[in-house]
Design a protein around this motif. Sequence first.
Motif, PDB file in Angstrom:
ATOM      1  N   GLY A  44       0.736  -1.283  -0.045  1.00 59.47           N
ATOM      2  CA  GLY A  44       0.033  -0.088  -0.028  1.00 59.47           C
ATOM      3  C   GLY A  44       0.872   1.151   0.072  1.00 59.47           C
ATOM      4  N   ARG A  45       0.418   2.423   0.787  1.00 64.48           N
ATOM      5  CA  ARG A  45       1.496   3.324   1.052  1.00 64.48           C
ATOM      6  C   ARG A  45       2.780   2.936   1.442  1.00 64.48           C
ATOM      7  N   GLY A  46       2.715   2.186   2.323  1.00 63.93           N
ATOM      8  CA  GLY A  46       4.001   1.633   2.743  1.00 63.93           C
ATOM      9  C   GLY A  46       4.537   2.441   4.395  1.00 63.93           C
ATOM     10  N   LEU A  47       3.806   3.570   4.601  1.00 63.47           N
ATOM     11  CA  LEU A  47       4.090   4.276   5.645  1.00 63.47           C
ATOM     12  C   LEU A  47       2.764   5.008   6.401  1.00 63.47           C
ATOM     13  N   TYR A  48       2.196   4.660   7.521  1.00 60.74           N
ATOM     14  CA  TYR A  48       1.086   5.178   7.816  1.00 60.74           C
ATOM     15  C   TYR A  48       1.186   6.010   9.142  1.00 60.74           C
ATOM     16  N   ALA A  49       0.815   7.036   9.349  1.00 60.66           N
ATOM     17  CA  ALA A  49       0.709   8.011  10.649  1.00 60.66           C
ATOM     18  C   ALA A  49      -0.287   7.297  11.703  1.00 60.66           C
ATOM     19  N   LEU A  50       0.201   6.755  12.684  1.00 59.09           N
ATOM     20  CA  LEU A  50      -0.725   6.195  13.731  1.00 59.09           C
ATOM     21  C   LEU A  50      -1.371   7.048  14.483  1.00 59.09           C
ATOM     22  N   ASP A  51      -1.018   8.348  14.466  1.00 56.13           N
ATOM     23  CA  ASP A  51      -1.595   9.339  14.938  1.00 56.13           C
ATOM     24  C   ASP A  51      -2.531  10.226  14.176  1.00 56.13           C
ATOM     25  N   ALA A  52      -2.868   9.803  12.837  1.00 54.31           N
ATOM     26  CA  ALA A  52      -3.850  10.240  11.918  1.00 54.31           C
ATOM     27  C   ALA A  52      -5.242  10.191  12.510  1.00 54.31           C
ATOM     28  N   ALA A  53      -6.013  10.966  12.235  1.00 51.57           N
ATOM     29  CA  ALA A  53      -7.666  10.795  12.626  1.00 51.57           C
ATOM     30  C   ALA A  53      -8.285   9.444  12.222  1.00 51.57           C
ATOM     31  N   GLU A  54      -7.973   8.887  11.166  1.00 53.45           N
ATOM     32  CA  GLU A  54      -8.455   7.597  10.784  1.00 53.45           C
ATOM     33  C   GLU A  54      -7.890   6.543  11.448  1.00 53.45           C
ATOM     34  N   ALA A  55      -6.676   6.632  12.061  1.00 52.78           N
ATOM     35  CA  ALA A  55      -6.061   5.532  12.560  1.00 52.78           C
ATOM     36  C   ALA A  55      -6.349   5.383  14.337  1.00 52.78           C
ATOM     37  N   VAL A  56      -6.644   6.831  14.486  1.00 53.83           N
ATOM     38  CA  VAL A  56      -6.973   6.802  16.091  1.00 53.83           C
ATOM     39  C   VAL A  56      -8.633   6.594  16.186  1.00 53.83           C
ATOM     40  N   LYS A  57      -9.304   6.673  15.094  1.00 51.53           N
ATOM     41  CA  LYS A  57     -10.803   6.664  15.181  1.00 51.53           C
ATOM     42  C   LYS A  57     -11.147   4.919  15.485  1.00 51.53           C
ATOM     43  N   THR A  58     -10.270   4.256  15.011  1.00 51.97           N
ATOM     44  CA  THR A  58     -10.499   2.666  15.206  1.00 51.97           C
ATOM     45  C   THR A  58     -10.228   2.292  16.592  1.00 51.97           C
ATOM     46  N   GLY A  59      -8.749   2.782  17.055  1.00 45.87           N
ATOM     47  CA  GLY A  59      -8.060   2.345  18.059  1.00 45.87           C
ATOM     48  C   GLY A  59      -7.249   1.089  18.160  1.00 45.87           C
ATOM     49  N   GLU A  60      -7.123   0.565  16.825  1.00 47.34           N
ATOM     50  CA  GLU A  60      -6.547  -0.444  16.706  1.00 47.34           C
ATOM     51  C   GLU A  60      -4.890  -0.442  16.973  1.00 47.34           C
ATOM     52  N   ALA A  61      -4.419   0.590  16.532  1.00 48.27           N
ATOM     53  CA  ALA A  61      -2.881   0.815  16.766  1.00 48.27           C
ATOM     54  C   ALA A  61      -2.568   0.990  18.426  1.00 48.27           C
ATOM     55  N   ALA A  62      -3.557   1.580  19.023  1.00 51.68           N
ATOM     56  CA  ALA A  62      -3.372   1.409  20.681  1.00 51.68           C
ATOM     57  C   ALA A  62      -3.534   0.143  21.109  1.00 51.68           C
ATOM     58  N   ALA A  63      -4.405  -0.718  20.380  1.00 53.88           N
ATOM     59  CA  ALA A  63      -4.240  -2.196  20.907  1.00 53.88           C
ATOM     60  C   ALA A  63      -3.463  -3.066  20.281  1.00 53.88           C
ATOM     61  N   GLY A  64      -2.534  -2.540  19.498  1.00 51.49           N
ATOM     62  CA  GLY A  64      -1.667  -3.539  18.699  1.00 51.49           C
ATOM     63  C   GLY A  64      -0.415  -2.911  19.067  1.00 51.49           C
ATOM     64  N   ILE A  65       0.273  -2.206  18.223  1.00 50.40           N
ATOM     65  CA  ILE A  65       1.686  -1.689  18.133  1.00 50.40           C
ATOM     66  C   ILE A  65       1.933  -0.984  19.504  1.00 50.40           C
ATOM     67  N   GLU A  66       1.061  -0.221  19.979  1.00 49.24           N
ATOM     68  CA  GLU A  66       1.387   0.743  21.221  1.00 49.24           C
ATOM     69  C   GLU A  66       1.368  -0.360  22.377  1.00 49.24           C
ATOM     70  N   LEU A  67       0.617  -1.110  22.370  1.00 51.17           N
ATOM     71  CA  LEU A  67       0.347  -2.251  23.554  1.00 51.17           C
ATOM     72  C   LEU A  67       1.750  -2.901  23.580  1.00 51.17           C
ATOM     73  N   ILE A  68       2.284  -3.477  22.555  1.00 52.35           N
ATOM     74  CA  ILE A  68       3.494  -4.237  22.554  1.00 52.35           C
ATOM     75  C   ILE A  68       4.542  -3.616  22.783  1.00 52.35           C
ATOM     76  N   GLU A  69       4.582  -2.250  22.325  1.00 55.28           N
ATOM     77  CA  GLU A  69       5.549  -1.432  22.815  1.00 55.28           C
ATOM     78  C   GLU A  69       5.771  -1.195  24.409  1.00 55.28           C
ATOM     79  N   ALA A  70       4.657  -0.954  24.764  1.00 53.88           N
ATOM     80  CA  ALA A  70       4.619  -0.655  26.324  1.00 53.88           C
ATOM     81  C   ALA A  70       4.713  -1.924  27.255  1.00 53.88           C
ATOM     82  N   LYS A  71       4.514  -2.935  26.748  1.00 55.05           N
ATOM     83  CA  LYS A  71       4.766  -4.259  27.534  1.00 55.05           C
ATOM     84  C   LYS A  71       6.147  -4.702  27.113  1.00 55.05           C
ATOM     85  N   GLY A  72       6.605  -4.328  26.277  1.00 52.80           N
ATOM     86  CA  GLY A  72       8.052  -4.845  25.675  1.00 52.80           C
ATOM     87  C   GLY A  72       8.094  -6.207  25.147  1.00 52.80           C
ATOM     88  N   TRP A  73       7.294  -6.575  24.429  1.00 50.68           N
ATOM     89  CA  TRP A  73       6.894  -7.979  24.003  1.00 50.68           C
ATOM     90  C   TRP A  73       8.286  -8.487  23.301  1.00 50.68           C
TER      91      TRP A  73
END
Length: 85
Positions: A44-73
Amino acid sequence: MLSYQHIYHAGNLADVQKHALLCQMLAYLTRKDKPLSYFETHAGRGLYALDAAEAVKTGEAAAGIELIEAKGWFDSDHPYRRALA
């Protein structure tokens, strides 16, 4: 008909799993001093801003990459962690 736009789903747990595995595979395949070609056919585009309104709207990044970053998986030496850095 609805149109799929990845920006609404970027950074979700499926993305994390896919990218972590891809990083691990590429790290393994490039251990030898031999040529390697890799063609990304679904980037696709290859790079997505996870703080963009569309990404924030679903909260999937918060439940995905942000969660694993916070927990240090992933350990600091994991290829995915190095790619994120």
